[in-house]
Structure formats: structure tokens, C-alpha cells
Design a protein around this motif. Structure first.
Motif, PDB file in Angstrom:
ATOM      1  N   GLU A 215       0.753  -1.241  -0.060  1.00 48.32           N
ATOM      2  CA  GLU A 215       0.020   0.092   0.028  1.00 48.32           C
ATOM      3  C   GLU A 215       0.885   1.182   0.024  1.00 48.32           C
ATOM      4  O   GLU A 215       0.734   2.058  -0.831  1.00 48.32           O
ATOM      5  N   GLN A 216       1.941   1.277   0.794  1.00 53.28           N
ATOM      6  CA  GLN A 216       2.874   2.394   0.649  1.00 53.28           C
ATOM      7  C   GLN A 216       4.249   1.840   1.458  1.00 53.28           C
ATOM      8  O   GLN A 216       4.301   1.149   2.136  1.00 53.28           O
ATOM      9  N   ALA A 217       5.331   2.358   0.876  1.00 56.85           N
ATOM     10  CA  ALA A 217       6.764   2.214   1.275  1.00 56.85           C
ATOM     11  C   ALA A 217       7.305   3.659   1.636  1.00 56.85           C
ATOM     12  O   ALA A 217       7.415   4.591   0.591  1.00 56.85           O
ATOM     13  N   THR A 219       9.711   6.263   4.775  1.00 62.14           N
ATOM     14  CA  THR A 219      10.123   6.351   5.942  1.00 62.14           C
ATOM     15  C   THR A 219       9.082   6.296   7.140  1.00 62.14           C
ATOM     16  O   THR A 219       8.034   6.619   6.518  1.00 62.14           O
ATOM     17  N   PRO A 220       9.405   6.075   8.279  1.00 61.40           N
ATOM     18  CA  PRO A 220       8.358   6.321   9.232  1.00 61.40           C
ATOM     19  C   PRO A 220       7.518   7.810   9.229  1.00 61.40           C
ATOM     20  O   PRO A 220       6.562   7.770   9.349  1.00 61.40           O
ATOM     21  N   ARG A 221       8.386   8.784   8.965  1.00 58.12           N
ATOM     22  CA  ARG A 221       7.903  10.066   9.045  1.00 58.12           C
ATOM     23  C   ARG A 221       7.059  10.475   7.890  1.00 58.12           C
ATOM     24  O   ARG A 221       5.798  10.737   7.735  1.00 58.12           O
ATOM     25  N   GLU A 222       7.392   9.813   6.898  1.00 61.06           N
ATOM     26  CA  GLU A 222       6.725   9.896   5.296  1.00 61.06           C
ATOM     27  C   GLU A 222       5.361   9.330   5.558  1.00 61.06           C
ATOM     28  O   GLU A 222       4.289   9.675   5.317  1.00 61.06           O
ATOM     29  N   ILE A 223       5.341   7.999   6.091  1.00 57.31           N
ATOM     30  CA  ILE A 223       4.063   7.082   6.196  1.00 57.31           C
ATOM     31  C   ILE A 223       3.225   7.848   7.165  1.00 57.31           C
ATOM     32  O   ILE A 223       1.822   7.901   6.934  1.00 57.31           O
ATOM     33  N   TYR A 224       3.743   8.138   8.355  1.00 56.27           N
ATOM     34  CA  TYR A 224       2.720   8.642   9.615  1.00 56.27           C
ATOM     35  C   TYR A 224       2.235  10.151   9.027  1.00 56.27           C
ATOM     36  O   TYR A 224       1.127  10.485   9.053  1.00 56.27           O
ATOM     37  N   GLU A 225       2.972  10.946   8.263  1.00 54.69           N
ATOM     38  CA  GLU A 225       2.633  12.425   8.188  1.00 54.69           C
ATOM     39  C   GLU A 225       1.810  12.615   6.827  1.00 54.69           C
ATOM     40  O   GLU A 225       1.134  13.333   6.566  1.00 54.69           O
ATOM     41  N   PRO A 227       0.113   9.498   4.716  1.00 53.69           N
ATOM     42  CA  PRO A 227      -0.093   8.462   4.362  1.00 53.69           C
ATOM     43  C   PRO A 227      -0.798   8.472   2.823  1.00 53.69           C
ATOM     44  O   PRO A 227      -1.588   9.298   2.495  1.00 53.69           O
ATOM     45  N   SER A 228      -0.717   7.550   2.078  1.00 51.67           N
ATOM     46  CA  SER A 228      -1.043   7.560   0.386  1.00 51.67           C
ATOM     47  C   SER A 228      -2.521   7.260   0.281  1.00 51.67           C
ATOM     48  O   SER A 228      -3.137   7.505  -0.755  1.00 51.67           O
ATOM     49  N   ASN A 229      -3.002   6.683   1.274  1.00 54.18           N
ATOM     50  CA  ASN A 229      -4.497   6.528   1.288  1.00 54.18           C
ATOM     51  C   ASN A 229      -5.264   6.237   2.629  1.00 54.18           C
ATOM     52  O   ASN A 229      -4.445   6.225   3.687  1.00 54.18           O
ATOM     53  N   THR A 230      -6.433   6.055   2.659  1.00 48.14           N
ATOM     54  CA  THR A 230      -7.123   5.763   3.954  1.00 48.14           C
ATOM     55  C   THR A 230      -6.778   4.744   4.824  1.00 48.14           C
ATOM     56  O   THR A 230      -6.976   4.760   6.109  1.00 48.14           O
ATOM     57  N   PHE A 231      -6.434   3.677   4.225  1.00 53.66           N
ATOM     58  CA  PHE A 231      -5.861   2.403   5.029  1.00 53.66           C
ATOM     59  C   PHE A 231      -4.702   2.516   5.735  1.00 53.66           C
ATOM     60  O   PHE A 231      -4.610   2.304   6.887  1.00 53.66           O
ATOM     61  N   VAL A 232      -3.847   3.154   4.963  1.00 53.09           N
ATOM     62  CA  VAL A 232      -2.410   3.632   5.806  1.00 53.09           C
ATOM     63  C   VAL A 232      -2.855   4.371   7.000  1.00 53.09           C
ATOM     64  O   VAL A 232      -2.223   4.327   7.991  1.00 53.09           O
TER      65      VAL A 232
END
Length: 358
Positions: A215-217, A219-225, A227-232
Motif C-alpha cells: 500500500e505504501q513504502a 520512512t516512518p515520518r513519510e508514512i505517518y505524516e 499516508p497515501s490512502n485511508t488504509f495506511v
């Protein structure tokens, strides 16, 4: 540019007619710490086992340090794996457990002694070498299991939910130990967990999986701040990001619960009047002092006091639930009516399909 440690190209896995991994492409830098995270059944352990050679690849290619290993036996891949279960030999001492794999590989006895001594020093288990697994705590047994991997001097370490059998306090201390181990050894490490706290605290790069797809790959900061979609957005974060039904009004504005909010989103792909989802983290909502400052009215249904933080579980006027992280020393009791504010830069908008709108 970092050297590549592990490359997955078009990886697919099927069990009969059931497809469980759907064409994953992923590049992992040498020396990085990558965490596969996702709900149960998302395919993260299956993917790890294919890298290890414990599951056959239905289609695609796996490379480790530029060498294609797709069809090689696990012993030929330059990997070592640490499992959820410690899998120690109960009748053997810690020393013999550490040395067993090397003896089976006919390694010189002097070299075995050097490697066992080095691994036990790194993991601070020197004083346990003559004990048997039954005389060890859970954390000590997990250290021995990791030590058994270290003595093999692998190119890549693979961890499959290694902390799941430990209590909460031990999990925290072992997370610190694994992070320290990565800094000292510098090997590529791939770690599977369903615990997003482990993912956020350990990873250089997080790979979020769902139903056998990435769904997304990032860094932790990128994923948290971002997110590419509502699931993430809903999976990463505790408490999770608030995801609220709203209407796109154009020019960066959305309508929600009788209010109009300005967002930093251009929304070129969004149609005015269309449905969108507003995302905002609990820590980005603050209790405002007046309607001038506020953006949303809410009623407090329940609160959790955790010392320095109070979590407020609220409902908007249209009955949508929203969670607020409240750090003021003045507590707010259930039943209170409050006004919530947030900076426009902290608001995220997702389209009808759940994808992030820019």
C-alpha cells in the motif's frame, strides 16, 4: 546512492488457485532496517519466507547483493532468520545452541569458539553460556535465538515477529536491543510485525502491506505524516488518524458537520459537491477558546487520563466520532461541549476511492 541489499521483482505467490502475493516490486538498501507491517493475513510473513527460501516463488525474482537467489536453498542465500518461537534445543547449553549450526556446517572448532564468544559479548549473554534454555527468561532465550543468527555472519537478517511471545516491558527493552544490534553490525535487516509501534520505532523504511500488495513504502515520518490512502492513515498511528466524511467544495475548501474548512489541497482531480474523507491526527486537533478560533463543534463522550496526555473521544454534530489528544493541565470531563481547531497544513484529504488527494 546506497548499495542495494535485497531486490524483489514481480514477486507472486499462489497456493493452488489462491493468489496471496500480487506482483510485489521492492528495493531494500544494503545496511538498512526495513519493516513489513500490516494486519493478519496481509502476506508479510509469506513474503519474508520467500526471501528466506522457505516458500517457493510462484513468479518473479529475488536478488541479494546483486546475486539472484530465487531458486537457491536457504543455506546458500547468505541469510539468517529469527522466528517468533525461539526454537532452541532444550537439552543443549546456550553455548551448544549457538554453535550447533556451525558444527553442522563443519566449521573449524577454533572459528566456532571465536564466533560464539563474539556473539555472546554483543548480546551480553556471556554469563549464560553454560545454562540450558529452561533456565532462561523469555528475553534471554530470544537473545540466544538472535545470537544463533549472528554466528552465521549472514548478509541479511530476517526477523519474523520475534517479540510476540514477550510481555510488554520485555518488548520495549528488546526493541532497544535490536536497534542497538543493527547499529553495531550494520547488516541489512528485514523485520515482520503486526505491531505498528515496533515498525515506527525500529524502521529506516516501512512497507505497509494489505491483501498481498504494497500500500505504501517510505520512512516512518513519510508514512505517518503523508499516508497515501485511508488504509495506511488508519493503520499507522495510535490512536489512529481521524477519518471524517466530508464534501469537496472546490478552491481547497471542504464542508463537514455544518462547517467549511480550508485545506492546502488543490483538488484538481476532485469534483465540487463530491464526497471526500478528511484526515486529521488526534494530536493536531486542539480545544479552541471561541467560535472565532474553532472549526468544529463536538461533545465529549469519554475521556482517558494518561498522565501528561488526556484522550477525548468525541462526537461531531453529525454524530461522526473524533479523537482529540489534549495536553492542557485543565482536564475536560465527559459531557462537555468543545470547539476544535487545527492548522490547515495538518489536514489531509482523500478522494472517494480512499487515495490521497493533492
Amino acid at each position: 546512492m546506497a548499495d542495494t541489499g535485497v531486490v524483489l521483482t514481480g514477486i507472486r505467490k499462489s497456493f493452488g488457485s489462491l493468489d496471496v502475493i500480487h506482483g510485489i516490486d521492492l528495493s531494500i538498501d544494503e545496511g538498512s532496517f526495513v519493516v513489513f507491517v500490516g494486519p493478519s493475513g496481509c502476506g508479510k510473513s509469506t513474503l519474508l519466507r520467500m526471501i528466506a527460501g522457505l516458500e517457493e516463488v510462484t513468479d518473479g525474482e529475488i536478488e541479494i547483493k546483486g546475486r539472484t537467489v530465487t531458486d537457491l536453498d536457504p543455506s546458500e542465500r547468505g541469510i539468517a532468520m529469527v522466528f517468533q518461537s525461539y526454537a532452541l534445543y532444550p537439552h543443549m547449553s546456550v553455548r551448544d545452541n549457538l554453535a550447533f549450526g556451525l558444527k553442522m556446517a563443519h566449521t573449524d572448532s577454533g572459528e566456532i569458539e571465536v564466533r560464539v564468544k563474539a556473539a555472546s559479548a554483543i548480546l551480553k549473554i556471556d554469563h549464560l553460556l553454560d545454562r540450558r534454555p529452561g533456565q532462561l527468561s523469555g528475553g534471554q532465550r530470544q537473545r540466544v535465538a538472535i545470537g544463533r543468527a549472528i554466528v552465521r555472519k549472514p548478509e541479511v537478517f530476517l526477523f519474523d515477529e520475534p517479540l510476540s511471545n514477550l510481555d510488554a516491558e520485555l518488548r520495549v527493552s528488546m526493541r532497544i536491543e535490536i536497534a542497538r544490534l543493527h547499529r553495531e553490525l550494520g547488516n541489512t535487516m528485514i523485520y515482520v510485525t503486526h505491531d505498528q509501534t515496533e515498525a515506527m520505532t525500529l524502521a529506516d523504511k516501512i512497507v505497509v502491506l494489505r491483501d498481498g500488495r504494497v500500500e505504501q513504502a517510505g520512512t516512518p515520518r513519510e508514512i505517518y505524516e503523508n499516508p497515501s490512502n485511508t488504509f495506511v492513515a488508519g493503520f499507522i498511528g495510535s490512536p489512529r488518524m481521524n477519518l471524517l466524511n466530508a464534501e469537496w467544495r472546490g478552491a481547497g475548501k471542504i464542508g463537514i458537520s455544518g462547517h467549511s474548512l480550508q485545506t492546502p489541497v488543490s483538488g484538481k482531480s476532485l469534483a465540487p459537491g463530491g464526497s471526500v474523507t478528511l484526515g486529521v491526527r488526534p494530536e493536531h486537533l486542539r480545544v479552541a477558546s471561541s467560535d472565532v478560533d474553532g472549526i468544529l463543534r463536538a461533545s465529549v463522550e469519554f475521556s482517558e487520563y494518561l498522565g501528561g496526555t488526556q484522550y477525548l473521544y468525541c462526537q461531531l454534530a453529525d454524530r461522526q466520532p473524533v479523537t482529540v489528544e489534549h495536553r492542557s493541565p485543565a482536564p475536560i470531563a465527559p459531557g462537555a461541549e468543545i470547539i476544535l481547531a487545527a492548522a490547515a497544513s495538518d489536514l489531509r484529504v482523500f478522494d472517494e476511492r480512499g487515495a490521497r488527494a493533492l
